[in-house]
Design a protein around this motif. Structure first.
Motif, short mmCIF file in Angstrom:
data_model
loop_
_atom_site.label_atom_id
_atom_site.label_comp_id
_atom_site.label_asym_id
_atom_site.label_seq_id
_atom_site.Cartn_x
_atom_site.Cartn_y
_atom_site.Cartn_z
N ASP A 48 0.87 -1.26 -0.05
CA ASP A 48 0.02 -0.11 -0.02
C ASP A 48 0.94 1.34 -0.10
O ASP A 48 0.34 2.24 -0.80
CB ASP A 48 -0.98 -0.01 1.23
CG ASP A 48 -2.17 -1.08 1.14
OD1 ASP A 48 -2.25 -1.72 -0.14
OD2 ASP A 48 -2.66 -1.16 2.28
N VAL A 49 1.83 1.09 0.74
CA VAL A 49 2.82 2.30 0.77
C VAL A 49 3.66 2.59 -0.56
O VAL A 49 3.57 3.81 -1.20
CB VAL A 49 4.01 2.17 1.97
CG1 VAL A 49 5.15 3.26 1.62
CG2 VAL A 49 3.30 2.39 3.12
N GLU A 50 3.88 1.55 -1.12
CA GLU A 50 4.64 1.79 -2.55
C GLU A 50 3.38 2.17 -3.46
O GLU A 50 3.78 3.08 -4.24
CB GLU A 50 4.87 0.33 -3.07
CG GLU A 50 6.18 -0.04 -2.22
CD GLU A 50 7.32 0.93 -2.53
OE1 GLU A 50 7.64 1.57 -3.53
OE2 GLU A 50 8.08 0.97 -1.70
N ILE A 51 2.39 1.55 -3.49
CA ILE A 51 1.21 2.25 -4.30
C ILE A 51 0.91 3.89 -4.08
O ILE A 51 0.74 4.54 -4.95
CB ILE A 51 -0.12 1.23 -4.17
CG1 ILE A 51 0.03 0.22 -4.71
CG2 ILE A 51 -1.34 2.10 -4.71
CD1 ILE A 51 -1.34 -0.97 -4.51
N LEU A 52 0.98 4.02 -2.68
CA LEU A 52 0.83 5.52 -2.43
C LEU A 52 1.90 6.34 -2.91
O LEU A 52 1.67 7.47 -3.43
CB LEU A 52 0.48 5.59 -0.94
CG LEU A 52 0.23 7.04 -0.56
CD1 LEU A 52 -1.03 7.73 -0.97
CD2 LEU A 52 0.48 6.98 1.31
N LYS A 53 3.06 5.90 -2.81
CA LYS A 53 4.20 6.81 -3.34
C LYS A 53 4.11 6.92 -4.98
O LYS A 53 4.43 8.11 -5.33
CB LYS A 53 5.62 6.00 -2.98
CG LYS A 53 5.84 6.07 -1.51
CD LYS A 53 7.35 5.41 -1.23
CE LYS A 53 7.64 5.11 0.01
NZ LYS A 53 8.86 4.44 0.09
N LYS A 54 3.76 5.89 -5.45
CA LYS A 54 3.85 6.00 -7.14
C LYS A 54 2.42 6.92 -7.29
O LYS A 54 2.77 7.61 -8.18
CB LYS A 54 3.43 4.73 -7.65
CG LYS A 54 4.63 3.81 -7.66
CD LYS A 54 4.12 2.49 -8.49
CE LYS A 54 5.22 1.56 -8.22
NZ LYS A 54 5.03 0.06 -8.67
N ASP A 57 3.63 10.49 -6.69
CA ASP A 57 4.73 11.02 -7.70
C ASP A 57 3.91 11.24 -8.96
O ASP A 57 4.22 12.33 -9.57
CB ASP A 57 5.57 9.74 -7.97
CG ASP A 57 6.60 9.87 -6.72
OD1 ASP A 57 6.74 10.97 -6.16
OD2 ASP A 57 7.48 8.91 -6.69
N ARG A 58 2.66 10.43 -9.28
CA ARG A 58 2.14 10.79 -10.56
C ARG A 58 1.41 12.29 -10.51
O ARG A 58 1.32 12.98 -11.64
CB ARG A 58 1.00 9.81 -10.79
CG ARG A 58 0.72 9.40 -11.99
CD ARG A 58 -0.10 8.30 -12.28
NE ARG A 58 -0.40 7.37 -11.23
CZ ARG A 58 -1.33 6.57 -10.99
NH1 ARG A 58 -2.43 6.74 -11.58
NH2 ARG A 58 -1.63 5.91 -9.87
N TYR A 59 1.14 12.69 -9.31
CA TYR A 59 0.31 13.78 -8.92
C TYR A 59 1.35 14.96 -8.84
O TYR A 59 0.86 16.25 -8.66
CB TYR A 59 -0.75 13.92 -7.89
CG TYR A 59 -1.81 13.13 -8.14
CD1 TYR A 59 -2.61 13.16 -9.21
CD2 TYR A 59 -2.25 12.01 -7.20
CE1 TYR A 59 -3.90 12.21 -9.67
CE2 TYR A 59 -3.34 11.34 -7.58
CZ TYR A 59 -4.12 11.23 -8.63
OH TYR A 59 -5.03 10.49 -8.80
N ASN A 60 2.50 14.77 -9.04
CA ASN A 60 3.73 15.86 -8.81
C ASN A 60 3.61 16.49 -7.46
O ASN A 60 3.71 17.67 -7.23
CB ASN A 60 3.60 16.74 -9.85
CG ASN A 60 3.91 16.28 -11.18
OD1 ASN A 60 4.90 15.33 -11.39
ND2 ASN A 60 3.42 16.70 -12.39
N ASP A 61 3.13 15.68 -6.47
CA ASP A 61 2.90 16.19 -5.08
C ASP A 61 4.55 16.40 -4.35
O ASP A 61 5.55 15.58 -4.82
CB ASP A 61 2.42 15.25 -4.17
CG ASP A 61 1.96 15.88 -2.67
OD1 ASP A 61 2.17 16.87 -2.51
OD2 ASP A 61 1.01 15.23 -2.26
#
Length: 135
Positions: A48-54, A57-61
């Motif tokens: 879940d943490v990996e999915i959240l990180k990706k 990153d996709r949203y340029n946060d």
């Protein structure tokens, strides 16, 4: 056929030991299940943490540059252990949070007002005070 007394004691001890081994075996199986469940939970958390990180990153946060503050867990357990510390000044109350500070100050003011007797000379301005000299 009767069993001699020594063999009877031996048989009882063997049965107790057998029951104890069975209890230990069931406890071990329970712990193994608990460990495997914990491993599953950890794997899913990591995933879940990996999915959240990706996704971030996709949203340029800008999440990678924000300092991460984690609450100190040991303080909570330390507060629960032992008696509360006594206040250093008599009459002072221990305040935990900023919201309770205002109430504590109000209580302290009320206590001070109750402790100080009213000054009758201040209410009646016609009577001379002992410090003033009359001419």
């Amino acid at each position: 056929m009767l069993i001699p007394e020594d063999q009877q004691k031996y048989k009882i001890l063997v049965e107790k030991l057998y029951r104890k081994c069975q209890d230990t075996q069931t406890e071990n199986e329970r712990l193994v299940l608990r460990i495997t469940n914990t491993k599953k939970i950890l794997k899913s958390r990591i995933r879940d943490v990996e999915i959240l990180k990706k996704r971030l990153d996709r949203y340029n946060d800008n999440w990678r540059h924000v300092p991460m503050v984690v609450p100190h867990r040991t303080r909570k357990t330390e507060l629960k252990r032992g008696p509360k510390p006594k206040p250093k000044v008599p009459g002072e109350t221990r305040v935990r949070g900023p919201g309770k500070q205002k109430k504590a100050n109000q209580k302290q003011q009320q206590q001070q007002e109750q402790q100080t007797p009213p000054n009758p000379a201040a209410e009646n301005n016609n009577t001379p005070s002992p410090n003033k000299t009359t001419e």
